[in-house]
Design a protein around this motif. Structure first.
Motif, PDB file in Angstrom:
ATOM      1  N   HIS A  34      35.166  30.690  40.252  1.00  0.00           N
ATOM      2  CA  HIS A  34      35.807  30.040  41.392  1.00  0.00           C
ATOM      3  C   HIS A  34      37.314  29.938  41.178  1.00  0.00           C
ATOM      4  O   HIS A  34      37.783  29.533  40.112  1.00  0.00           O
ATOM      5  CB  HIS A  34      35.218  28.647  41.608  1.00  0.00           C
ATOM      6  CG  HIS A  34      33.742  28.643  41.834  1.00  0.00           C
ATOM      7  ND1 HIS A  34      33.153  29.132  42.978  1.00  0.00           N
ATOM      8  CD2 HIS A  34      32.722  28.234  41.032  1.00  0.00           C
ATOM      9  CE1 HIS A  34      31.847  29.010  42.889  1.00  0.00           C
ATOM     10  NE2 HIS A  34      31.559  28.477  41.713  1.00  0.00           N
ATOM     11  N   PHE A  35      38.081  30.271  42.202  1.00  0.00           N
ATOM     12  CA  PHE A  35      39.534  30.247  42.129  1.00  0.00           C
ATOM     13  C   PHE A  35      40.078  29.387  43.281  1.00  0.00           C
ATOM     14  O   PHE A  35      39.722  29.602  44.449  1.00  0.00           O
ATOM     15  CB  PHE A  35      40.116  31.659  42.232  1.00  0.00           C
ATOM     16  CG  PHE A  35      39.478  32.637  41.293  1.00  0.00           C
ATOM     17  CD1 PHE A  35      39.407  32.375  39.923  1.00  0.00           C
ATOM     18  CD2 PHE A  35      38.914  33.816  41.761  1.00  0.00           C
ATOM     19  CE1 PHE A  35      38.804  33.265  39.051  1.00  0.00           C
ATOM     20  CE2 PHE A  35      38.317  34.714  40.895  1.00  0.00           C
ATOM     21  CZ  PHE A  35      38.252  34.436  39.536  1.00  0.00           C
ATOM     22  N   TYR A  36      40.930  28.436  42.917  1.00  0.00           N
ATOM     23  CA  TYR A  36      41.573  27.575  43.900  1.00  0.00           C
ATOM     24  C   TYR A  36      43.066  27.895  43.896  1.00  0.00           C
ATOM     25  O   TYR A  36      43.710  27.895  42.847  1.00  0.00           O
ATOM     26  CB  TYR A  36      41.315  26.104  43.575  1.00  0.00           C
ATOM     27  CG  TYR A  36      39.844  25.785  43.480  1.00  0.00           C
ATOM     28  CD1 TYR A  36      39.076  25.681  44.633  1.00  0.00           C
ATOM     29  CD2 TYR A  36      39.220  25.627  42.243  1.00  0.00           C
ATOM     30  CE1 TYR A  36      37.715  25.410  44.556  1.00  0.00           C
ATOM     31  CE2 TYR A  36      37.867  25.361  42.153  1.00  0.00           C
ATOM     32  CZ  TYR A  36      37.117  25.253  43.316  1.00  0.00           C
ATOM     33  OH  TYR A  36      35.770  24.997  43.233  1.00  0.00           O
ATOM     34  N   LEU A  37      43.624  28.134  45.074  1.00  0.00           N
ATOM     35  CA  LEU A  37      44.962  28.709  45.212  1.00  0.00           C
ATOM     36  C   LEU A  37      45.898  27.689  45.850  1.00  0.00           C
ATOM     37  O   LEU A  37      45.605  27.145  46.926  1.00  0.00           O
ATOM     38  CB  LEU A  37      44.891  29.970  46.076  1.00  0.00           C
ATOM     39  CG  LEU A  37      43.779  30.967  45.691  1.00  0.00           C
ATOM     40  CD1 LEU A  37      43.665  32.058  46.735  1.00  0.00           C
ATOM     41  CD2 LEU A  37      44.013  31.538  44.309  1.00  0.00           C
ATOM     42  N   GLN A  66      40.682  29.425  48.689  1.00  0.00           N
ATOM     43  CA  GLN A  66      39.817  29.562  47.523  1.00  0.00           C
ATOM     44  C   GLN A  66      39.017  30.845  47.652  1.00  0.00           C
ATOM     45  O   GLN A  66      38.893  31.422  48.731  1.00  0.00           O
ATOM     46  CB  GLN A  66      38.884  28.359  47.398  1.00  0.00           C
ATOM     47  CG  GLN A  66      38.016  28.113  48.632  1.00  0.00           C
ATOM     48  CD  GLN A  66      37.118  26.915  48.460  1.00  0.00           C
ATOM     49  OE1 GLN A  66      36.444  26.786  47.451  1.00  0.00           O
ATOM     50  NE2 GLN A  66      37.131  26.025  49.441  1.00  0.00           N
ATOM     51  N   ALA A  67      38.485  31.296  46.536  1.00  0.00           N
ATOM     52  CA  ALA A  67      37.693  32.524  46.527  1.00  0.00           C
ATOM     53  C   ALA A  67      36.746  32.498  45.339  1.00  0.00           C
ATOM     54  O   ALA A  67      36.917  31.712  44.401  1.00  0.00           O
ATOM     55  CB  ALA A  67      38.599  33.752  46.461  1.00  0.00           C
ATOM     56  N   THR A  68      35.760  33.369  45.382  1.00  0.00           N
ATOM     57  CA  THR A  68      34.772  33.473  44.305  1.00  0.00           C
ATOM     58  C   THR A  68      34.599  34.931  43.918  1.00  0.00           C
ATOM     59  O   THR A  68      34.436  35.798  44.789  1.00  0.00           O
ATOM     60  CB  THR A  68      33.416  32.885  44.748  1.00  0.00           C
ATOM     61  OG1 THR A  68      33.593  31.518  45.099  1.00  0.00           O
ATOM     62  CG2 THR A  68      32.396  32.981  43.630  1.00  0.00           C
ATOM     63  N   ASP A  69      34.669  35.200  42.630  1.00  0.00           N
ATOM     64  CA  ASP A  69      34.391  36.536  42.107  1.00  0.00           C
ATOM     65  C   ASP A  69      34.035  36.403  40.635  1.00  0.00           C
ATOM     66  O   ASP A  69      34.767  35.756  39.878  1.00  0.00           O
ATOM     67  CB  ASP A  69      35.594  37.464  42.270  1.00  0.00           C
ATOM     68  CG  ASP A  69      35.237  38.908  41.964  1.00  0.00           C
ATOM     69  OD1 ASP A  69      34.797  39.613  42.895  1.00  0.00           O
ATOM     70  OD2 ASP A  69      35.386  39.320  40.801  1.00  0.00           O
ATOM     71  N   ALA A  70      32.941  36.999  40.219  1.00  0.00           N
ATOM     72  CA  ALA A  70      32.423  36.796  38.861  1.00  0.00           C
ATOM     73  C   ALA A  70      32.680  37.963  37.927  1.00  0.00           C
ATOM     74  O   ALA A  70      32.231  37.937  36.767  1.00  0.00           O
ATOM     75  CB  ALA A  70      30.918  36.526  38.931  1.00  0.00           C
TER      76      ALA A  70
END
Length: 528
Positions: free
Chosen positions: A400-403, A412-416
């Motif tokens: 999880h990324f919070y910008l 925000q975005a999600t990438d694993a």
């Protein structure tokens, strides 16, 4: 609608507690050959006058054991000098200020606290403003806290309310040197106080204006010394400064009161020996832009490059924040480009959070050996124009990324796919034929679990501002989770981020209505 907690901005100010101070300054001319950029060379170099402080009377009691020294200038008997000289005078301005007035251009003076404590690691905070009625209507000047003074050797963190510039200055018996400087449009105009804070730890200095970090610098020459005030005229013929409060605290106390996030890496780019690459290639060049920037310049359209911090450490869960801006003089007048922090890099695999100051767009990019993919994008009209720095922050928590841009959560975005990797900078031209980007600072910190609050009331208004006079179009229900990102100075209202929405709102902070997992006092103070 349920709101979710996001990461909160963790810079925290010590409370206004206050300190006694007395004069000291050595009367010597200053060599202008290495003067800070805020101080133009003139035929009459700045002069520092000397005062001798009277013996201090019994100082005000210090209630907080973490406070080393404090004064709010309501007691003229606390020992500050009251003197008049040819070019300036100093003294109490009752009922609650200490003032320094300089009556000629191109002059400077300092006053230091009367007990002459020699302090090393400490947090120094000053509340100060310009009295416009007693200050010339034109001309530049600057002022702020001075620290680690021994004779003519000291540092000073100053602001210019007319130019909105700040400076970290180093004084020697022969010169004034600017260690760091920058622009902060949130510096208040005359008659409105600013709170200036320096956290001095060893050779590292962190600089804050009105609860927001604006810069960092490193200098190992002065390890300890007295604390006081600095005022300087440049072309202003008269300036009258009111010092409203001074607090000196143990640095450890300030660090504990922050979020507790450990600094894993930081660089303010004042030291070219810190190891960042300096190279020139066919399409771009990278290196130090003295005195305080690292730059990347690309000289063709449709090109991108990255530079990663020299230790080549791998970071997984962390917060990375970058201060960066475009140098317009070295950038083509038309065309688009973007830049920002890159993270979790291994080879050609990495993420990058970038902004375009010309289109006001932001992007979260994912690089692979074969493609560049956009994971998230949006528009933020608060992105600054060229030549004005933006603070770009990514909170990376697993996938999880919070910008954040300038302390506001924008997406925000999600990438694993990439769990760990190096951190650095990314610059890309689109149709711009030339772009020159200045990176002012980078800080990497451990990721901290955010402060969250739970709604206890059956229904809770979310208002457009901190007060019942502001409109309300959103309501939260019992057991909803909200994410506070800021507070009013008295803590009565909390600014929150709403899940799934780009906007933020305000809720009333009452134990009857909400309960929080941590101390809301650690939130940054904002004024709507």
């Amino acid at each position: 609608m349920k709101s979710r907690s996001f990461y909160r901005y963790s810079w925290v100010l010590s409370a206004l507690l206050i300190v006694s101070i007395a004069a000291g300054c050595a009367g010597k001319a200053v060599n202008a050959t290495t003067a800070p950029s805020a101080i133009p060379e003139t035929s009459a170099p700045p002069v520092e006058a000397t005062t001798t402080a009277p013996a201090a009377s019994t100082p005000a009691p210090v209630a907080d054991q973490n406070v080393i020294y404090q004064d709010n200038f309501t007691n003229p008997a606390s020992g500050w000098p009251e003197e008049k000289f040819d070019n300036y005078f100093i003294g109490y301005h009752e009922p609650e200020f200490y003032h320094i007035e300089i009556t000629s251009a191109n002059y400077k003076t300092t006053v230091f606290e009367p007990t002459k404590q020699s302090l090393g690691d400490a947090s120094i905070e000053v509340k100060v403003f310009t009295n416009s009625k007693k200050t010339s209507a034109t001309g530049d000047f600057n002022y702020g806290p001075a620290f680690r003074r021994s004779g003519d050797n000291y540092y000073a963190f100053t602001i210019s309310p007319r130019t909105k510039k700040w400076f970290l200055i180093k004084s020697t018996p022969n010169a004034l040197v600017t260690l760091a400087e920058g622009t902060d449009d949130k510096i208040n105009d005359l008659d409105t106080p600013d709170t200036l804070r320096v956290d001095a730890q060893g050779s590292n200095f962190s600089l804050y204006i009105n609860d927001q970090q604006v810069g960092q610098a490193t200098d190992a020459d002065y390890a300890s010394g007295a604390v006081g005030f600095y005022v300087q005229t440049i072309d202003a013929t008269n300036v009258h400064i009111h010092f409203d409060a001074l607090t000196v605290k143990k640095l450890a106390a300030v660090q504990v009161s922050d979020s507790g996030a450990a600094t894993l890496y930081q660089d303010a780019f004042t030291n070219p020996a810190s190891g960042w690459a300096e190279k020139k290639f066919d399409n771009y060049f990278i290196g130090y832009h003295e005195p305080e920037f690292y730059h990347i310049e690309i000289t063709t359209p449709n090109y991108k490059t990255t530079v990663f911090e020299p230790t080549k450490k791998n970071f997984d869960n962390m917060t990375v924040e970058v201060q960066a801006f475009t140098n317009s003089k070295k950038t083509s007048a038309t065309g688009d480009f973007s830049y920002g922090p890159a993270f979790r890099r291994s080879g050609d695999n990495y993420y990058a959070f970038t902004i375009s100051p010309r289109t006001k767009k932001w992007f979260l990019l994912k690089s692979t050996p074969n493609a560049l993919e956009t994971l998230a994008e949006g528009t933020d009209e608060n992105i600054h124009d060229l030549d004005t720095a933006d603070a770009l922050r990514v909170d990376a928590d697993g996938s999880h990324f919070y910008l954040h841009i300038n302390d506001e959560l924008v997406g925000q975005a999600t990438d694993a796919d990439y769990a760990t990797g190096e951190v650095g900078f990314y610059v890309q031209t689109v149709d711009a034929t030339n772009v020159h980007v200045h990176f002012d600072s980078i800080a990497i910190k451990s990721y901290e679990t955010p402060l969250v609050c739970n709604v206890k009331a059956l229904a809770l208004n979310v208002r457009s501002g901190p007060g019942t006079s502001y409109s309300s179009s959103v309501f939260l229900s019992k057991d909803d989770i909200l994410a506070p990102v800021a507070r009013t100075s008295n803590g009565e209202w909390l600014k929150i981020q709403l899940e799934g929405k780009n906007n933020q709102g305000w809720v009333f902070n009452s134990a009857e209505f909400i309960s929080c997992t941590g101390a809301v006092e650690t939130l940054p103070v904002v004024t709507p």
